[in-house]
Design a protein around this motif. Structure first.
Motif, mmCIF file in Angstrom:
data_model
loop_
_atom_site.group_PDB
_atom_site.id
_atom_site.type_symbol
_atom_site.label_atom_id
_atom_site.label_comp_id
_atom_site.label_asym_id
_atom_site.label_seq_id
_atom_site.Cartn_x
_atom_site.Cartn_y
_atom_site.Cartn_z
ATOM 1 N N UNK B 40 -10.510 -12.115 15.944
ATOM 2 C CA UNK B 40 -11.612 -11.221 15.632
ATOM 3 C C UNK B 40 -12.712 -11.179 16.689
ATOM 4 N N UNK B 41 -12.885 -12.280 17.396
ATOM 5 C CA UNK B 41 -13.991 -12.283 18.353
ATOM 6 C C UNK B 41 -13.506 -11.777 19.711
ATOM 7 N N UNK B 42 -14.169 -10.758 20.181
ATOM 8 C CA UNK B 42 -13.834 -10.216 21.491
ATOM 9 C C UNK B 42 -15.119 -10.067 22.285
ATOM 10 N N UNK B 43 -15.116 -9.160 23.247
ATOM 11 C CA UNK B 43 -16.305 -8.968 24.058
ATOM 12 C C UNK B 43 -16.934 -7.622 23.742
ATOM 13 N N UNK B 44 -18.243 -7.597 23.751
ATOM 14 C CA UNK B 44 -18.980 -6.352 23.544
ATOM 15 C C UNK B 44 -18.627 -5.391 24.681
ATOM 16 N N UNK B 45 -18.363 -4.140 24.338
ATOM 17 C CA UNK B 45 -17.975 -3.148 25.351
ATOM 18 C C UNK B 45 -19.116 -2.841 26.316
ATOM 19 N N UNK B 46 -20.334 -3.067 25.850
ATOM 20 C CA UNK B 46 -21.492 -2.710 26.675
ATOM 21 C C UNK B 46 -21.916 -3.883 27.552
ATOM 22 N N UNK B 47 -22.170 -5.058 26.921
ATOM 23 C CA UNK B 47 -22.787 -6.157 27.666
ATOM 24 C C UNK B 47 -21.834 -7.341 27.888
ATOM 25 N N UNK B 48 -20.659 -7.322 27.244
ATOM 26 C CA UNK B 48 -19.649 -8.375 27.408
ATOM 27 C C UNK B 48 -20.042 -9.719 26.799
ATOM 28 N N UNK B 49 -21.045 -9.692 25.916
ATOM 29 C CA UNK B 49 -21.343 -10.883 25.124
ATOM 30 C C UNK B 49 -20.247 -10.988 24.058
ATOM 31 N N UNK B 50 -20.020 -12.203 23.539
ATOM 32 C CA UNK B 50 -19.048 -12.380 22.460
ATOM 33 C C UNK B 50 -19.477 -11.541 21.262
ATOM 34 N N UNK B 51 -18.517 -10.912 20.623
ATOM 35 C CA UNK B 51 -18.855 -10.049 19.495
ATOM 36 C C UNK B 51 -17.633 -9.811 18.617
ATOM 37 N N UNK B 52 -17.864 -9.750 17.315
ATOM 38 C CA UNK B 52 -16.772 -9.435 16.386
ATOM 39 C C UNK B 52 -16.588 -7.927 16.276
ATOM 40 N N UNK B 53 -17.608 -7.179 16.696
ATOM 41 C CA UNK B 53 -17.552 -5.718 16.661
ATOM 42 C C UNK B 53 -17.359 -5.196 18.087
ATOM 43 N N UNK B 54 -16.949 -3.930 18.207
ATOM 44 C CA UNK B 54 -16.788 -3.380 19.569
ATOM 45 C C UNK B 54 -18.093 -3.455 20.369
ATOM 46 N N UNK B 55 -19.220 -3.223 19.694
ATOM 47 C CA UNK B 55 -20.522 -3.341 20.362
ATOM 48 C C UNK B 55 -21.303 -4.445 19.631
ATOM 49 N N UNK B 56 -21.882 -5.368 20.387
ATOM 50 C CA UNK B 56 -22.488 -6.565 19.777
ATOM 51 C C UNK B 56 -23.796 -6.254 19.051
ATOM 52 N N UNK B 57 -24.226 -7.211 18.280
ATOM 53 C CA UNK B 57 -25.434 -7.064 17.481
ATOM 54 C C UNK B 57 -26.672 -6.776 18.321
ATOM 55 N N UNK B 58 -26.771 -7.452 19.455
ATOM 56 C CA UNK B 58 -27.950 -7.269 20.314
ATOM 57 C C UNK B 58 -27.970 -5.851 20.877
ATOM 58 N N UNK B 59 -26.819 -5.383 21.329
ATOM 59 C CA UNK B 59 -26.765 -4.028 21.888
ATOM 60 C C UNK B 59 -27.036 -2.970 20.816
ATOM 61 N N UNK B 60 -26.635 -3.269 19.556
ATOM 62 C CA UNK B 60 -26.826 -2.292 18.482
ATOM 63 C C UNK B 60 -28.239 -2.310 17.908
ATOM 64 N N UNK B 61 -28.972 -3.378 18.175
ATOM 65 C CA UNK B 61 -30.289 -3.555 17.560
ATOM 66 C C UNK B 61 -31.322 -2.592 18.152
ATOM 67 N N UNK B 62 -31.824 -1.645 17.354
ATOM 68 C CA UNK B 62 -32.761 -0.655 17.894
ATOM 69 C C UNK B 62 -34.139 -1.250 18.208
ATOM 70 N N UNK B 63 -34.386 -2.466 17.722
ATOM 71 C CA UNK B 63 -35.667 -3.133 17.987
ATOM 72 C C UNK B 63 -35.728 -3.667 19.415
ATOM 73 N N UNK B 64 -34.585 -3.824 20.050
ATOM 74 C CA UNK B 64 -34.569 -4.459 21.366
ATOM 75 C C UNK B 64 -34.788 -3.413 22.454
ATOM 76 N N UNK B 65 -35.609 -3.751 23.381
ATOM 77 C CA UNK B 65 -35.970 -2.868 24.489
ATOM 78 C C UNK B 65 -34.733 -2.512 25.333
ATOM 79 N N UNK B 66 -34.334 -1.225 25.311
ATOM 80 C CA UNK B 66 -33.121 -0.854 26.061
ATOM 81 C C UNK B 66 -33.366 -0.719 27.568
ATOM 82 N N UNK B 67 -34.613 -0.793 27.993
ATOM 83 C CA UNK B 67 -34.931 -0.571 29.410
ATOM 84 C C UNK B 67 -34.902 -1.847 30.243
ATOM 85 N N UNK B 68 -34.706 -2.995 29.586
ATOM 86 C CA UNK B 68 -34.669 -4.262 30.314
ATOM 87 C C UNK B 68 -33.313 -4.921 30.085
ATOM 88 N N UNK B 69 -32.673 -5.320 31.161
ATOM 89 C CA UNK B 69 -31.388 -6.021 31.050
ATOM 90 C C UNK B 69 -31.529 -7.384 31.706
#
Lengths: 185, 185
Positions: B40-69
């Motif tokens: 079940x655990x793979x890599x986030x398609x966007x940031x490559x962090x470990x994730x059970x979903x195609x896109x990880x929780x951090x990338x999906x979180x609208x509270x997180x500033x998308x302009x800073x990586x």
């Protein structure tokens, strides 16, 4: 000898027995060396670093940049910074940090002579290099407030130590490393 | 189990004996959990962090500033940085550092997807948070060169760790702390 730093009952016993077994002249030489050290080593009149002369070697060295002063709490810090061979300025040894809990206020430290040094002489930069602790922070901010009217005041960087792994760093160190980030050149 | 990290012959034996003594259903549950994790655990398609979903929780979180990586080498670094609760932006996990000795070049890492991310999206700041080592420095400089045309590139601070004593710091750390000094505010 148990009163010496880092010497517990066992080490004290070992040292005592060792000394008893040595020839008389060895013990006399050691005793004399201790007395000489205590008598001959004092503090530099300018920077308060340990020195056998009224003014220490670093203060007397004309090769060292007189316009930069690095403020440290202890002579041991001077020795540590000298080992880096990176710093070419002068020092100022405070003799401790401000710690109201231990009854150490600014008057107990060499802050007044530092203010005199900085106000009388043209100093380009004052680098505060005090270990990060609550007392260290207090001391850094106090000196900063006091001397910013006279000169540029900087402080050493806090962050990840060399060879340190990000994942093993404590949270405060990581937070400081993030906060203190700088432009990549 | 000796192949697991941090497990030597003794620990392996202890673990093996422990498992043999447990009831069957416990061992089955453990075995199933291992299989599930792997499946079940793979890599986030966007940031490559470990994730059970195609896109990880951090990338999906609208509270997180998308302009800073924040660029890190490993998912463990994301976990460490999250613990500070200081960082509110997104991440990018490289999957290692450039290390020619180990046959790891930029192609083996997720540098190409990072370049794509930065060039396609408006990024205000790229913070490189890679542990200081020769390979880490190489990787930091490589990414910096590559991405400076697109965005502001910074790196975390290196220096004295919190609670660290100046006199016990190694010379390179002290030199970096001096070099990275900043204006006292």
């Amino acid at each position: 000898m148990q009163h010496l730093p880092g010497v517990g009952p066992k080490t004290a016993q070992r040292l005592a027995l060792h000394i008893i077994k040595r020839p008389d002249e060895d013990v006399q030489a050691l005793a004399q060396a201790l007395l000489d050290a205590k008598q001959q080593v004092g503090f530099c009149q300018v920077c308060f670093h340990l020195s056998a002369e009224p003014v220490c070697e670093i203060c007397r060295n004309p090769q060292r940049d007189p316009d930069t002063i690095c403020v440290v709490s202890d002579s041991r810090d001077v020795i540590a910074l000298e080992k880096t061979r990176e710093y070419k300025g002068k020092y100022h040894v405070l003799g401790g940090v401000i710690s109201p809990m231990d009854g150490v206020g600014p008057e107990q430290l060499t802050i007044q002579p530092l203010v005199r040094r900085v106000s009388q002489q043209k100093i380009k930069e004052l680098i505060i290099a005090i270990s990060p602790s609550i007392e260290g922070e207090t001391t850094t901010l106090y000196i900063g407030q006091l001397l910013k009217p006279f000169t540029r005041v900087t402080r050493i960087a806090f962050g990840l130590p060399m060879g340190g792994e990000l994942e093993y760093a404590d949270e405060i160190t990581l937070a400081r490393a993030l906060e203190g980030r700088r432009e990549l050149d």
